[in-house]
Design an enzyme around this catalytic site. Sequence first.
Site, short mmCIF file in Angstrom:
data_model
loop_
_atom_site.label_atom_id
_atom_site.label_comp_id
_atom_site.label_asym_id
_atom_site.label_seq_id
_atom_site.Cartn_x
_atom_site.Cartn_y
_atom_site.Cartn_z
N VAL A 66 0.90 -1.13 0.34
CA VAL A 66 -0.05 0.05 -0.06
C VAL A 66 1.06 1.26 -0.14
O VAL A 66 1.76 1.12 0.89
CB VAL A 66 -0.84 0.08 1.17
CG1 VAL A 66 -1.83 1.24 1.10
CG2 VAL A 66 -1.96 -1.26 1.07
N GLY A 111 4.07 4.19 3.22
CA GLY A 111 3.61 3.01 2.56
C GLY A 111 3.98 1.83 3.45
O GLY A 111 4.35 1.98 4.58
N LYS A 112 3.32 0.75 3.04
CA LYS A 112 3.58 -0.44 3.88
C LYS A 112 3.32 -1.72 3.16
O LYS A 112 2.42 -1.66 2.16
CB LYS A 112 2.68 -0.59 5.28
CG LYS A 112 3.19 -1.31 6.32
CD LYS A 112 4.37 -0.65 7.15
CE LYS A 112 5.01 -1.26 8.38
NZ LYS A 112 5.53 -0.60 9.12
N GLY A 113 4.01 -3.01 3.42
CA GLY A 113 3.36 -3.93 2.82
C GLY A 113 3.37 -5.12 3.64
O GLY A 113 3.55 -5.18 4.94
#
Length: 422
Positions: A66, A111-113
């Site tokens: 994201v 962001g992050k995943g």
Amino acid sequence: MKHLKSTTIPISAFGNVIKILDKAAAKMKVDPELLEFIKEPRRSTIVKLPVQMDDGTFRMFTGYRVQHSVVRGPAKGGIRYHPNVTLDEVQALASWMTWKCAVAKIPFGGGKGGIICDPSKLSKKELARLTRRYTADLIDLFGSQKDIPAPDVGTDSQTMAWIMDTYSMHKGHTAPGVVTGKPLEIGGSLGRVEATGRGVMISVREICKSIDLDLAEVTVSVQGFGNVGSIAALLLSEEGAKITHVSDQYGAIHNPDGIDIPKLIKHVESKKKVPGFRGAKRCGREDVLFCKVDVLIPAALENVITGKNARRIKARIIGEGANGPTTPEADVILEKKGVIVVPDILCNAGGVIVSYFEWVQDNMGYFWDEPEVNLRLEKKMVEAFYDVYNHSQAHGVSLRLAAYMLAIHRVVSILEMRGIYA
Ligand code: NAD
């Protein structure tokens, strides 16, 4: 960050971020259309990843990335490997990164995943193949000027090395700036491992100062003894604070005279768990949250202090080492009780600040020694702390609301300058 086992999220973590953003925005003059723009993630990607297991079979995994915001700079944020990863959680974590980077005044968005998996049940080779496939599928998203991953729960510097290598192989050149939290030998920064805990220590030190509490007199309880909790405990104990309670996922210990943290770290290095440490007595994991101490540091999971248990908190100060440990409902109760909460987007920002330093050093190809990194971190953390503290005093709001008000202002003002390309 290998030990985190259970992150059950009963409520929408992303919904919680929206609640606090709305509450902060209500105290400011924000164009409602811009507010809608900055609340939503810019891009959420779901990938299905076929991975060959060691026995030759293929297994499908689900991964997310994201990018919540790229208004202030490239998206920045970790990648989590955990069985309970959901899109909702990743969106919340990505959004927190946007606000954290704005509070820390670093030129990144959020962001992050994540990948739904249990890394403890995968071999090193399987983890490498999973990570490489995830990177290859998302290769167009990543880049040192686009989106820069880092470790989070269940991933570590080795994971970052695999991402960096896969990305570099596809691009045809070594690209160290595409990830942070790498091993030192391939462009990591000195001081990065300790950075989040160091930032927590600085935040706690400064908040104690603001209420005339001598750090050498305070008692501290720490939930979670991984990267963040152990370093925060160590550095606070070096400042003279007495760490009376510590827990991890396996249990909890207490010693009213203070736990010897360097010895506990050695014990955990060899036994992999806090219980069994000789210099303290066993206690309930709940005691760590609800004991009578000056400072409580939740450094494990999201949503641990909730509307249901916040009344039982006896600490005067909560320094949020974890992301999202306190729900909005708990916040209201804690504020009424007079508990001072140093919010995650300030308190644990030390990690992303030194990630930023790592990226700067990678981009210029010149590396600082550890005292220089720590000095720069100290300066950035203290500046962020007093920006938030002074804003909270000036507006008569909690530190959390002040942090979000500042962060929203810093994102919106840049958005207004850049304009919306619509
Ligand atoms: P970690 O995996 O190194 O450590 C987590 C610790 O929490 C472990 O000791 C684990 O045993 C413990 N734990 C798990 N469940 C528990 C429970 N029910 N009760 C008590 N302890 C429990 O992870 P970390 O890197 O220290 O991250 C912890 C938190 O800090 C996460 O929320 C993470 O997102 C956040 N954070 C980490 C960084 C970083 O740089 N590492 C930066 C910002 C925020």
